[in-house]
Motif scaffolding. Structure first.
Motif, PDB file in Angstrom:
ATOM      1  N   LEU A  89      97.547  93.967   1.936  1.00 41.64           N
ATOM      2  CA  LEU A  89      97.503  92.626   2.507  1.00 41.64           C
ATOM      3  C   LEU A  89      98.313  91.650   1.665  1.00 41.64           C
ATOM      4  CD1 LEU A  89      96.384  90.421   4.408  1.00 41.64           C
ATOM      5  CD2 LEU A  89      94.340  90.358   2.958  1.00 41.64           C
ATOM      6  N   LEU A  90      98.121  91.664   0.348  1.00 45.58           N
ATOM      7  CA  LEU A  90      98.872  90.747  -0.517  1.00 45.58           C
ATOM      8  C   LEU A  90     100.371  91.013  -0.428  1.00 45.58           C
ATOM      9  CD1 LEU A  90      96.908  90.216  -3.852  1.00 45.58           C
ATOM     10  CD2 LEU A  90      96.832  88.904  -1.736  1.00 45.58           C
ATOM     11  N   ASN A  91     100.754  92.279  -0.377  1.00 53.14           N
ATOM     12  CA  ASN A  91     102.181  92.591  -0.277  1.00 53.14           C
ATOM     13  C   ASN A  91     102.789  92.037   1.007  1.00 53.14           C
ATOM     14  OD1 ASN A  91     102.201  93.972  -2.715  1.00 53.14           O
ATOM     15  ND2 ASN A  91     101.858  95.970  -1.775  1.00 53.14           N
ATOM     16  N   LEU A  92     102.034  92.076   2.088  1.00 49.81           N
ATOM     17  CA  LEU A  92     102.521  91.512   3.347  1.00 49.81           C
ATOM     18  C   LEU A  92     102.638  89.996   3.252  1.00 49.81           C
ATOM     19  CD1 LEU A  92     100.539  93.566   6.045  1.00 49.81           C
ATOM     20  CD2 LEU A  92     102.812  94.017   5.123  1.00 49.81           C
ATOM     21  N   VAL A  93     101.604  89.358   2.722  1.00 48.75           N
ATOM     22  CA  VAL A  93     101.608  87.895   2.625  1.00 48.75           C
ATOM     23  C   VAL A  93     102.735  87.426   1.713  1.00 48.75           C
ATOM     24  CG1 VAL A  93     100.293  85.879   1.873  1.00 48.75           C
ATOM     25  CG2 VAL A  93      99.140  87.722   3.110  1.00 48.75           C
ATOM     26  N   GLY A  94     102.978  88.162   0.630  1.00 52.78           N
ATOM     27  CA  GLY A  94     104.009  87.760  -0.316  1.00 52.78           C
ATOM     28  C   GLY A  94     105.418  88.129   0.097  1.00 52.78           C
ATOM     29  N   GLY A  95     105.560  88.807   1.219  1.00 52.06           N
ATOM     30  CA  GLY A  95     106.891  89.177   1.677  1.00 52.06           C
ATOM     31  C   GLY A  95     107.467  90.402   1.004  1.00 52.06           C
ATOM     32  N   LEU A  96     106.651  91.141   0.231  1.00 53.34           N
ATOM     33  CA  LEU A  96     107.141  92.350  -0.412  1.00 53.34           C
ATOM     34  C   LEU A  96     107.240  93.503   0.581  1.00 53.34           C
ATOM     35  CD1 LEU A  96     105.123  92.242  -3.768  1.00 53.34           C
ATOM     36  CD2 LEU A  96     107.411  91.336  -3.284  1.00 53.34           C
ATOM     37  N   ASP A  97     106.566  93.375   1.701  1.00 52.31           N
ATOM     38  CA  ASP A  97     106.582  94.390   2.755  1.00 52.31           C
ATOM     39  C   ASP A  97     106.619  93.654   4.085  1.00 52.31           C
ATOM     40  OD1 ASP A  97     106.222  96.461   4.529  1.00 52.31           O
ATOM     41  OD2 ASP A  97     104.427  97.275   3.577  1.00 52.31           O
ATOM     42  N   ALA A  98     107.684  93.856   4.846  1.00 52.37           N
ATOM     43  CA  ALA A  98     107.839  93.171   6.133  1.00 52.37           C
ATOM     44  C   ALA A  98     107.617  94.102   7.308  1.00 52.37           C
ATOM     45  CB  ALA A  98     109.230  92.549   6.226  1.00 52.37           C
ATOM     46  N   ASP A  99     107.186  95.333   7.050  1.00 49.76           N
ATOM     47  CA  ASP A  99     107.031  96.331   8.102  1.00 49.76           C
ATOM     48  C   ASP A  99     105.604  96.298   8.652  1.00 49.76           C
ATOM     49  OD1 ASP A  99     107.323  98.443   9.813  1.00 49.76           O
ATOM     50  OD2 ASP A  99     107.222  99.990   8.246  1.00 49.76           O
ATOM     51  N   PHE A 100     105.342  95.382   9.554  1.00 44.86           N
ATOM     52  CA  PHE A 100     104.024  95.275  10.187  1.00 44.86           C
ATOM     53  C   PHE A 100     104.170  94.563  11.520  1.00 44.86           C
ATOM     54  CE2 PHE A 100     104.556  91.174   8.260  1.00 44.86           C
ATOM     55  CZ  PHE A 100     103.814  90.281   9.010  1.00 44.86           C
ATOM     56  N   GLN A 101     103.136  94.675  12.334  1.00 49.51           N
ATOM     57  CA  GLN A 101     103.089  93.963  13.602  1.00 49.51           C
ATOM     58  C   GLN A 101     102.162  92.769  13.451  1.00 49.51           C
ATOM     59  OE1 GLN A 101     102.045  96.663  16.827  1.00 49.51           O
ATOM     60  NE2 GLN A 101     103.157  98.339  15.836  1.00 49.51           N
ATOM     61  N   GLY A 102     102.664  91.594  13.758  1.00 48.43           N
ATOM     62  CA  GLY A 102     101.851  90.393  13.639  1.00 48.43           C
ATOM     63  C   GLY A 102     102.653  89.231  13.112  1.00 48.43           C
ATOM     64  N   ARG A 103     101.935  88.278  12.548  1.00 47.20           N
ATOM     65  CA  ARG A 103     102.573  87.043  12.074  1.00 47.20           C
ATOM     66  C   ARG A 103     101.861  86.546  10.833  1.00 47.20           C
ATOM     67  NH1 ARG A 103     101.342  81.526  12.932  1.00 47.20           N
ATOM     68  NH2 ARG A 103     103.164  80.127  12.749  1.00 47.20           N
ATOM     69  N   ILE A 104     102.647  86.161   9.823  1.00 50.50           N
ATOM     70  CA  ILE A 104     102.124  85.504   8.630  1.00 50.50           C
ATOM     71  C   ILE A 104     102.965  84.259   8.403  1.00 50.50           C
ATOM     72  CG2 ILE A 104     101.741  85.682   6.146  1.00 50.50           C
ATOM     73  CD1 ILE A 104     101.459  88.705   6.521  1.00 50.50           C
ATOM     74  N   ALA A 105     102.311  83.107   8.270  1.00 53.50           N
ATOM     75  CA  ALA A 105     103.042  81.850   8.119  1.00 53.50           C
ATOM     76  C   ALA A 105     102.363  80.977   7.073  1.00 53.50           C
ATOM     77  CB  ALA A 105     103.132  81.105   9.442  1.00 53.50           C
ATOM     78  N   LEU A 106     103.190  80.294   6.302  1.00 53.95           N
ATOM     79  CA  LEU A 106     102.729  79.299   5.340  1.00 53.95           C
ATOM     80  C   LEU A 106     103.319  77.966   5.762  1.00 53.95           C
ATOM     81  CD1 LEU A 106     101.258  78.627   2.676  1.00 53.95           C
ATOM     82  CD2 LEU A 106     103.397  79.168   1.470  1.00 53.95           C
ATOM     83  N   ASP A 107     102.448  77.050   6.169  1.00 54.55           N
ATOM     84  CA  ASP A 107     102.895  75.758   6.707  1.00 54.55           C
ATOM     85  C   ASP A 107     103.868  75.956   7.866  1.00 54.55           C
ATOM     86  OD1 ASP A 107     101.353  74.514   4.758  1.00 54.55           O
ATOM     87  OD2 ASP A 107     103.002  74.453   3.330  1.00 54.55           O
TER      88      ASP A 107
END
Length: 260
Positions: free
Chosen positions: A48-66
């Motif tokens: 989860l942290l790797n996805l949020v931090g942009g270290l892993d972009a291979d997923f289905q969905g959306r993560i946004a900061l502001d």
């Protein structure tokens, strides 16, 4: 606002077969909030942290900061300090600054606040484990991140050293109002640090309980109010740390969260 909507995240296991790590996971973290994530071992907290931090972009969905994909302004602190052994304490902190003209002085000030002002020119191998973690904490904050991601940063420390670092972390966080997403396996640590705690299920991980924490600060894992809250949570959800919550129950009532 940090918005996390992960429909699906999978990766190959050791046998090359797809392993579904996260599914239908949704979280909202308010600006300046200290949010903790707790879940069973291997459930996908670090993923989860790797996805949020942009270290892993291979997923289905959306993560946004502001409203935008997290990019610059994201700091990390991992289970290990990850200091460069050939660089001094000061240079390890300055390493992440790039061309920021105010960075070097900010690095010195942060290290002084961490009580490391007298070892700026020392190399990491000369420092204790707790001192190395303080350097890593200074490095995480020196870029003045909008979002700080922390992956069990105090897990291997003795209790007094971990308590001291938690106190330093909270002091800096409150001063800078950084949004924090803190992963831990320790429920009392989460209740001591967090404004809110997200509990994850086993893999594929999803949020099974979202718990607001309204205990007065400062607090530590040994605080009686923290221990009482932990007991109340586990009495209502005895299998929570295994990734299960009682579906019929609402979140813990606000009256159960007040400082005794």
């Amino acid at each position: 606002m940090l918005e996390i909507d992960i429909a699906r995240k999978s990766y190959p296991d050791r046998g090359g077969q797809p392993h579904l790590a996260l599914e239908a996971l949704r979280m909202r973290v308010r600006p300046g909030e200290f949010a903790c994530v707790v879940g069973p071992s291997g459930c996908g907290k670090s993923t989860l942290l790797n996805l949020v931090g942009g270290l892993d972009a291979d997923f289905q969905g959306r993560i946004a900061l502001d409203g935008q994909p997290p990019a610059g302004g994201v700091g990390f602190m991992f289970q290990e300090p990850r200091l460069m052994p050939w660089l001094t304490v000061l240079d390890n902190v300055r390493l992440v600054l790039g061309d920021d003209p105010g960075g070097p002085e900010r690095a010195r000030q942060l290290l002084a606040a961490m009580e490391l002002g007298d070892v700026l020119d020392a190399f990491p191998g000369r420092l204790s484990g707790g001192m190395q973690r303080r350097v890593a904490l200074a490095r995480a904050f020196v870029i003045e991140p909008r979002l700080l991601l922390m992956d069990e940063p105090f897990v291997s420390l003795d209790a007094p050293t971990a308590d001291r670092l938690r106190t330093m972390l909270v002091e800096i966080w409150r001063e800078r109002q950084t949004t924090v997403l803190f992963v831990t396996h320790d429920l009392r640590e989460a209740l001591a640090l967090g404004d809110r705690v997200f509990f994850l299920s086993g893999a594929p991980a999803r949020v099974v309980l979202e718990l607001p924490v309204r205990l007065d600060r400062p607090r530590s894992p040994a605080n009686p109010a923290v221990q009482a809250l932990q007991q109340a949570v586990l009495e209502r959800h005895p299998e929570l740390l295994a990734g299960l919550a009682n579906a019929a129950d609402d979140a813990i009532e606000e009256t159960e969260l007040e400082q005794p």
